[in-house]
Design a protein around this motif. Sequence first.
Motif, short mmCIF file in Angstrom:
data_model
loop_
_atom_site.label_atom_id
_atom_site.label_comp_id
_atom_site.label_asym_id
_atom_site.label_seq_id
_atom_site.Cartn_x
_atom_site.Cartn_y
_atom_site.Cartn_z
N PHE A 129 0.84 -1.21 0.00
CA PHE A 129 0.00 0.00 0.00
C PHE A 129 0.87 1.25 0.00
O PHE A 129 0.56 2.23 -0.69
CB PHE A 129 -0.94 0.02 1.21
CG PHE A 129 -1.99 1.09 1.12
CD1 PHE A 129 -3.18 0.85 0.45
CD2 PHE A 129 -1.78 2.33 1.68
CE1 PHE A 129 -4.14 1.84 0.33
CE2 PHE A 129 -2.74 3.33 1.58
CZ PHE A 129 -3.93 3.07 0.90
N ASP A 130 1.96 1.24 0.77
CA ASP A 130 2.84 2.41 0.81
C ASP A 130 3.53 2.63 -0.52
O ASP A 130 3.62 3.77 -1.01
CB ASP A 130 3.87 2.22 1.92
CG ASP A 130 4.71 3.47 2.12
OD1 ASP A 130 4.13 4.52 2.45
OD2 ASP A 130 5.94 3.40 1.92
N SER A 131 4.01 1.54 -1.15
CA SER A 131 4.75 1.68 -2.41
C SER A 131 3.83 1.98 -3.59
O SER A 131 4.24 2.60 -4.56
CB SER A 131 5.56 0.41 -2.69
OG SER A 131 4.70 -0.70 -2.87
N ARG A 132 2.58 1.54 -3.48
CA ARG A 132 1.65 1.76 -4.59
C ARG A 132 0.57 2.79 -4.27
O ARG A 132 -0.48 2.82 -4.90
CB ARG A 132 0.98 0.43 -4.96
CG ARG A 132 1.98 -0.61 -5.46
CD ARG A 132 1.29 -1.87 -5.92
NE ARG A 132 2.25 -2.89 -6.30
CZ ARG A 132 1.92 -4.13 -6.66
NH1 ARG A 132 0.63 -4.50 -6.65
NH2 ARG A 132 2.84 -5.01 -7.00
N ALA A 133 0.87 3.64 -3.31
CA ALA A 133 -0.09 4.70 -2.93
C ALA A 133 -0.47 5.58 -4.12
O ALA A 133 -1.65 5.91 -4.29
CB ALA A 133 0.47 5.53 -1.79
N PRO A 134 0.50 5.97 -5.00
CA PRO A 134 0.10 6.76 -6.17
C PRO A 134 -0.87 6.00 -7.08
O PRO A 134 -1.81 6.59 -7.64
CB PRO A 134 1.43 7.02 -6.89
CG PRO A 134 2.46 6.93 -5.82
CD PRO A 134 1.96 5.86 -4.90
N LEU A 135 -0.67 4.68 -7.22
CA LEU A 135 -1.58 3.87 -8.04
C LEU A 135 -2.96 3.83 -7.40
O LEU A 135 -3.99 3.95 -8.11
CB LEU A 135 -1.02 2.46 -8.19
CG LEU A 135 -1.92 1.45 -8.93
CD1 LEU A 135 -2.16 1.90 -10.37
CD2 LEU A 135 -1.29 0.05 -8.91
N VAL A 136 -3.00 3.67 -6.08
CA VAL A 136 -4.29 3.65 -5.37
C VAL A 136 -5.02 4.97 -5.56
O VAL A 136 -6.23 5.01 -5.85
CB VAL A 136 -4.08 3.36 -3.87
CG1 VAL A 136 -5.40 3.51 -3.10
CG2 VAL A 136 -3.52 1.95 -3.68
N MET A 137 -4.28 6.09 -5.43
CA MET A 137 -4.89 7.39 -5.63
C MET A 137 -5.37 7.52 -7.07
O MET A 137 -6.45 8.08 -7.33
CB MET A 137 -3.90 8.51 -5.30
CG MET A 137 -4.53 9.89 -5.36
SD MET A 137 -3.45 11.23 -4.80
CE MET A 137 -2.23 11.24 -6.11
N GLY A 138 -4.60 6.98 -8.01
CA GLY A 138 -5.00 7.01 -9.41
C GLY A 138 -6.28 6.22 -9.65
O GLY A 138 -7.13 6.64 -10.47
N ILE A 139 -6.45 5.09 -8.94
CA ILE A 139 -7.68 4.30 -9.08
C ILE A 139 -8.88 5.10 -8.58
O ILE A 139 -9.94 5.12 -9.23
CB ILE A 139 -7.55 2.97 -8.31
CG1 ILE A 139 -6.52 2.07 -9.00
CG2 ILE A 139 -8.90 2.26 -8.21
CD1 ILE A 139 -6.17 0.83 -8.22
N PHE A 140 -8.70 5.77 -7.43
CA PHE A 140 -9.79 6.60 -6.90
C PHE A 140 -10.13 7.74 -7.87
O PHE A 140 -11.31 8.00 -8.14
CB PHE A 140 -9.40 7.18 -5.54
CG PHE A 140 -9.66 6.25 -4.38
CD1 PHE A 140 -10.94 6.03 -3.93
CD2 PHE A 140 -8.61 5.58 -3.76
CE1 PHE A 140 -11.19 5.18 -2.86
CE2 PHE A 140 -8.84 4.73 -2.70
CZ PHE A 140 -10.12 4.52 -2.24
#
Length: 238
Positions: free
Chosen positions: A191-202
């Motif tokens: 989650f920490d390393s892919r936080a930008p991806l998670v934000m991008g999904i949102f």
Amino acid sequence: MALDGCGVVCKYILLVFNIIFAVVGLAFLGLGLWLRFSENTRAIFSVAELNSSAFVIGVTVLIALGSVMLIVVVFGDYGACNEKKSALQVFSVLLFLLAIAEFVVGALAYSNRGKVGEKLGEFYMSLYSLYVNSQDPAIGVTLTFIHNSLHCCGMTGVHLIEMVKQTCPKPDGIMEHIVMPNCPVTIVTVFDSRAPLVMGIFIGTGALLITALVCASLLLKQIKREHQEVTTYYSTVY
């Protein structure tokens, strides 16, 4: 009521959008209700000290989100299929609120990614403990999905002592037959390393909701225009 080409395209885009939204909403609601009322997990919700636990919060969010999505689908389908202005107006308002919520939650999840990762790890540990104690098949399916998605195995990752190894993915390489990454640490790290991806999904989901909102607005505009034309015609004739 006749719609022009743009109106017809928007109508069918909304129908496809609502079908996808309904499937996801039913999945969230079904999983949430299963975890809420299953014999093996129901007792957790009656213990006051656990009301703020990650598991209880997660299940509550699943039920609430699934319910809201299905309410949106009801208004969207009714408004698009029957070309009803009032239903499309409510649908548009709900889509706008959901889109704003997506952007806000995405930004908060990114800025607080450390805490969010820890909460997700706690949620996983709750599921793990429940499965070890109950062997509930629904929780087993959920763990299998998590393990395969993150390529991790239980609390320890050590096959000889891991209590849920039947839900773990196939090992990659010789070393993983002995030990695999454990899930709590993997969840926080991923989650920490892919936080930008998670934000991008949102943000991407929010943009999809905005697209549906634009289609609903265009369809609503055409329906209003058609109503005005019909009213003008009958006023002229009679």
